[in-house]
Design an enzyme around this catalytic site. Structure first.
Site, PDB file in Angstrom:
ATOM      1  N   GLY A 325       0.820  -1.203   0.000  1.00  0.00           N
ATOM      2  CA  GLY A 325       0.000   0.000   0.000  1.00  0.00           C
ATOM      3  C   GLY A 325       0.851   1.248   0.000  1.00  0.00           C
ATOM      4  N   PRO A 326       0.239   2.389  -0.259  1.00  0.00           N
ATOM      5  CG  PRO A 326      -1.249   3.899  -1.187  1.00  0.00           C
ATOM      6  CD  PRO A 326      -1.191   2.569  -0.517  1.00  0.00           C
ATOM      7  N   GLY A 328       2.268   5.651   4.514  1.00  0.00           N
ATOM      8  CA  GLY A 328       1.392   6.319   5.458  1.00  0.00           C
ATOM      9  C   GLY A 328       0.053   5.657   5.687  1.00  0.00           C
ATOM     10  N   GLY A 330      -0.471   2.932   7.245  1.00  0.00           N
ATOM     11  CA  GLY A 330      -0.551   2.287   8.555  1.00  0.00           C
ATOM     12  C   GLY A 330      -0.104   0.849   8.591  1.00  0.00           C
ATOM     13  CD  GLU A 539     -20.269  13.547  -7.074  1.00  0.00           C
ATOM     14  OE1 GLU A 539     -20.463  12.328  -7.255  1.00  0.00           O
ATOM     15  OE2 GLU A 539     -19.356  14.181  -7.636  1.00  0.00           O
TER      16      GLU A 539
END
Length: 717
Positions: A325-326, A328, A330, A539
């Protein structure tokens, strides 16, 4: 024919410790401690019972002393090491779970194997078995080649293996067991995982398979009673009790003289021990971790069963995980939470640490050393960060290939040694999973990959709640903070709150919502009321058409500082048809159409950037024509860039026609469900966020006054 150890339907291996009589287990544990005390004092080290009588072959005589009598222990402090005392209590509980086992050891010739779960406990368990169970009147023999000549009737053979040697494996030492079995004496094997570390034939011959239980409240009380000669009620709460480890006792009890003080000292030690982990939530309180949280919960349950002897180590399937994952998101926080909830040590390392060594030999030694530390601390979690720092061998060439090949091979060797990795859960973390050598991710190593994605709005709310604990700003809307921070990571949230607290502290006032919002926005402009209204209508158009045409299911819809966003479950896959794709196109074009119907014009935001509605719709329409075999060219698959499409005769026109038809479908659908559009847009403009379930509940509400509908009252734009 039934065997004594086959007592559980869950597993044919080490059975769960049956609930013994705590009173009987307490008496036996105090006997053990009295014996150890005599050894430490240098006096008679023979097995003694609670009344100070000589040892008996009749177990019932050992277990039934007068109620008001206790072993010969000091009133203030015993010379028995605290950690050894804890092991004595654990061994007593394990043996008392098997009725008649002590008598069988003194009168018969049973084969017993004991799982300690940790290499560091093998030697203490051996001492307890030798001095407190076997006793000097019988004597024991070390089951090694040089000791076999001493093994004879009237003695007990003991084999210990800590699992750290190359010879600690099932296929080694079976010749010694073959020599020992015909002598018909008690044989006791001790290892972290007997199935992995003891001779195969010894485990096969074992009538009794024991496992050290996990520490509970009653056992803590017995330890304190045995060490201080007086009883005290365990005052540890459940959260502290679950983190208690044998190694905590020597630290806590170093300068303590009474049982009550001992309990308080243990509590203080555990509080200090928990301090580093208290800053992070437990696994059950993590938010936005999806599959990783499910994986961790399953592992926690398995580790609990493993520690209690209900399952063997090789029955745990969650032994290796690759988190991707990117930055930051966690990944390190997950490892901390997993260790906290599992009540096991966390050993952290990183490829950067390994590569900081100046020479290849140092790097290889660093890899082996950290796995060795993990094996000694087992059961534990070994967290390896920046795993992509070890290059895939396929991507390395020239003079560096041999260097990296040796590093990769060393890591593979450690990951693949299941016999030597008993009790060690390996969690690797990477930002770039495609850069990791494929062999690292093969079955039996880090064979499960879970991607941790950016937290959604609901997860961000809970992350803000955690970092603002225990005193969030008064009247604060955490949803407002989450919407402003949408697209950011948990690490970003921590930084926002930390900087906002610092600002308010230096200003000498309480933290406010504006402090946090200012840190999130960093001067970024917010939507005006008119812009927010347009976004809400846009939206709502997506939501109405997507819902009406069955385009996936709505997860949530929101307005944030940069605009709006509708999250749908995957709208199509390989089983989708042309009608499915056309419905997706209509849903994508619906925001633009809703603006035009209600406000009279269309904003350019629908076409800004490669992730805009118009860009997505154009790609899908192009794929219909060129990749899915459903367009004007018939069954064909052509890989072309968007620029190339412009030069392919007829394709641009076909794509444009499809988008025009999608707009017509969206328009007719919105006109049909105008009331739904009104309700969703109004609610979204008011709250900034609606979940899929909230939208469904909203649309089930009774009809409203037509004058409240969008379009019934002119909208100022």
């Amino acid at each position: 024919m039934k065997t004594a150890f086959h007592t559980t339907k869950r597993s044919p291996g080490f059975s769960a410790i049956e609930e013994p009589s705590h009173a009987a287990a307490r008496i036996l544990a105090l006997q053990f401690l009295a014996t150890l005390e005599k050894i430490e004092r240098g006096t008679d080290a023979s097995f003694v019972d609670c009344g100070g009588r000589p040892p008996h072959d009749d177990e019932s005589q050992i277990d039934e002393p007068a109620a008001d009598r206790r072993p010969d222990v000091r009133a203030a402090w015993t010379s028995v090491p605290a950690d050894l005392a804890v092991v004595a209590v654990l061994v007593a509980r394990a043996f008392k779970a098997r009725e008649g086992l002590l008598q069988a050891l003194r009168c018969g010739s049973p084969v017993v194997v004991i799982a300690t779960h940790a290499a560091r406990l093998v030697e203490p368990v051996r001492r307890i078995v030798k001095h407190c169970i076997v006793g000097h009147d019988i004597g024991s023999t070390n089951l090694k080649s040089e000791g076999m000549r001493l093994l004879k009737a009237g003695r007990t053979g003991i084999l210990v293996r800590d699992g750290l040697q190359d010879t600690d494996r099932p296929d080694y030492g079976n010749d010694l067991i073959a020599q020992a079995l015909p002598i018909r004496v008690p044989l006791i094997g001790i290892a972290p995982d007997p199935m992995r570390h003891l001779p195969r034939d010894m485990v096969r011959a074992a009538e009794h398979r024991l496992a050290l239980p996990a520490l509970d409240r009653s056992m803590v009380e017995v330890v304190i009673e045995g060490l201080f000669g007086e009883r005290a009620t365990c005052r540890l709460n459940d959260e502290l009790l679950r983190t208690l480890d044998i190694a905590d006792f020597p630290v806590a009890l170093r300068n303590v003289s009474t049982a009550v003080d001992a309990m308080e000292a243990i509590a203080r030690t555990l509080v200090r021990k928990q301090a580093p982990l208290d800053a992070s939530p437990s696994l059950e309180n993590l938010h936005g971790y999806g599959e990783a949280k499910i994986w961790g919960a399953a592992l926690i349950g398995d580790l609990e069963q493993y520690r209690s002897g209900q399952i063997r180590w090789n029955e745990i399937d969650n032994r290796g995980l690759l988190l991707s994952g990117p930055p930051g998101t966690g990944k390190t926080l997950f490892a901390n939470a997993l260790a906290k909830s599992s009540r096991v040590p966390l050993i952290t390392t990183s490829v950067a640490d390994w590569n900081s060594e100046r020479h290849l030999s140092g790097t290889l030694r660093a890899i082996r050393d950290v796995f060795e530390r993990a094996r000694e601390a087992a059961p534990c979690i070994l967290f390896i960060d920046e795993l992509d720092g070890i290059s895939s061998r396929a991507c390395v060439s020239g003079e560096y290939r041999e260097y990296w090949t040796q590093i990769v091979n060393c890591l593979l060797e450690q990951l693949g040694c299941h016999d030597d990795r008993t009790g060690v859960i390996v969690v690797g973390a990477t930002n770039f999973p495609d850069r990791i050598d494929p062999a690292v991710r093969r079955a039996g190593r880090l064979d499960r990959e879970i991607a941790i994605r950016l937290p959604d709005v609901i997860a961000l709310v809970e992350i803000f709640r955690h970092h603002l604990h225990p005193h969030p700003p008064p009247d604060v809307s955490l949803m407002t903070l989450a919407l402003a921070a949408r697209g950011r990571t948990g690490a970003d949230v921590e930084a926002f709150v930390r900087r906002a607290r610092g600002l308010s502290r230096r200003a000498g006032r309480e933290l406010t919502i504006e402090d946090v919002l200012n840190e999130i926005r960093q001067g970024r402009p917010v939507l005006s009321a008119m812009a927010k209204r347009r976004v809400a209508i846009h939206e709502a158009g997506h939501a109405v058409v997507g819902r009406a045409l069955g385009v996936g299911s709505i997860v949530d819809i929101s307005i944030h500082d940069a605009g709006g966003e509708l999250i749908l479950e995957p709208a199509f896959d390989g089983t989708s048809t042309l009608s499915t794709m056309e419905a997706c196109l209509a849903a994508l074009m619906a925001g633009r159409v809703a603006e035009e119907i209600v406000l009279g014009d269309v904003s350019i935001g629908v076409g800004l950037g490669s992730t805009s509605d118009l860009a997505k719709a154009t790609r899908i329409a192009g794929d219909i024509e060129l990749k899915f075999g459903l367009g004007v060219l018939g069954p064909i698959h052509v890989e072309m860039s968007s620029k190339d499409v412009l030069f392919l005769p007829g394709i641009l026109e076909a794509v444009s026609a499809r988008l025009g038809e999608a707009e017509k479908t969206a328009r007719s659908t919105i006109e049909m469900y105008r009331r739904d559009l009104t309700l969703i847009a109004d609610a979204l403009q008011e709250s900034g966020y609606l979940s899929g379930s909230e939208i469904e509940e909203l649309l089930r509400s009774p009809d409203v006054d037509p004058s409240a509908m969008i379009g019934a009252v002119p909208i100022q734009t």
